[in-house]
Design an enzyme around this catalytic site. Structure first.
Site, mmCIF file in Angstrom:
data_model
loop_
_atom_site.group_PDB
_atom_site.id
_atom_site.type_symbol
_atom_site.label_atom_id
_atom_site.label_comp_id
_atom_site.label_asym_id
_atom_site.label_seq_id
_atom_site.Cartn_x
_atom_site.Cartn_y
_atom_site.Cartn_z
ATOM 1 C CD GLU A 61 -2.919 -1.146 0.143
ATOM 2 O OE1 GLU A 61 -3.055 -0.097 -0.531
ATOM 3 O OE2 GLU A 61 -3.571 -2.183 -0.071
ATOM 4 C CB CYS A 76 -6.135 -2.872 6.314
ATOM 5 S SG CYS A 76 -6.379 -4.621 6.712
ATOM 6 C CG HIS A 119 -4.695 -5.037 1.818
ATOM 7 N ND1 HIS A 119 -4.928 -3.688 1.708
ATOM 8 C CD2 HIS A 119 -5.515 -5.484 2.824
ATOM 9 C CE1 HIS A 119 -5.855 -3.331 2.601
ATOM 10 N NE2 HIS A 119 -6.221 -4.396 3.286
#
Ligand code: PCA
Length: 205
Positions: free
Chosen positions: A79, A143, A162
């Site tokens: 991310e 998250c 992820h």
């Protein structure tokens, strides 16, 4: 020094969470000369920040790589950004909390870019033969919350990965596969573990 790697408990309709399995597998391993502390976070908006603060306080890590499940994604996703928004969308957290369009830190920055090397991590993953990509959204559930809080509240290099379902998870969650229904993308747990190890290595390279 240590490296902190967190995973999450199962949540919503998921009976398992590969990120929890990855954190448990990496716990105690030595990666790039650092001892990995693998810990499992509750999927509860109200508890994530305190749990992360306690772990960072106790272990003083050189870097933090938090991980979670993104069912349906086809690759390991590193991310790029955490945003100052909590929204449970359609899946309440494990305390049945379901924030809608709330700021995580009312006076905090709108967003933070991950401070681990995101692009280099994806390059290292691809070099290792692990399907991976940069992701430009960690969503708005726990998250993203963890990534944002790590970057807003702590000085340590931090990022978020992820993970897809495991093959067993994809089989469990398949909808009428013998009738031509859908089975979601998956990646074997061993590759997921190797992937997160690679991101940890890149974080302190
Ligand atoms: N995935 C969810 C929360 C916990 C997890 O493993 C998310 O993507 O926010």
């Amino acid at each position: 020094m240590t490296l902190l790697c967190t995973g999450y408990e199962p949540f919503g309709d998921h009976d398992t969470n590969p990120s929890r399995q990855v954190a448990r597998e990496l716990d105690g391993e030595t990666v790039a000369g650092h001892e990995v502390v693998g810990a499992v976070l509750p999927v509860e908006f109200d508890r994530v920040a305190d749990e992360l603060a306690a772990l960072i306080d106790e272990h003083d890590p050189a870097a933090v790589v938090a991980t979670g499940l993104a069912g349906g994604r086809t690759t390991v996703s590193v991310e790029r950004v955490g945003i100052n928004v909590d929204d449970a969308v359609t899946v309440p957290d494990n305390a049945d909390d379901s924030p809608h369009d709330e700021r995580i830190v009312p006076a905090g920055a709108d967003a933070h870019l991950a401070t681990i090397p995101v692009v280099e991590s994806v390059e290292a993953l691809l070099d290792a033969g692990i399907p991976a990509r940069v992701s430009n959204t960690a969503g708005t559930h726990c998250c993203n919350h963890a990534l944002y809080i790590l970057l807003e509240n702590h000085d340590v290099p931090a990022g978020f990965v992820h993970l897809p379902l495991t093959p067993a998870g994809a089989v469990d969650e398949a909808e009428a596969p013998t009738r031509g229904g859908g089975v979601q993308a998956s990646l074997p747990l061993s590759l997921q573990v190797e992937g997160v190890r690679t991101v940890l290595e890149t974080a302190v390279a």
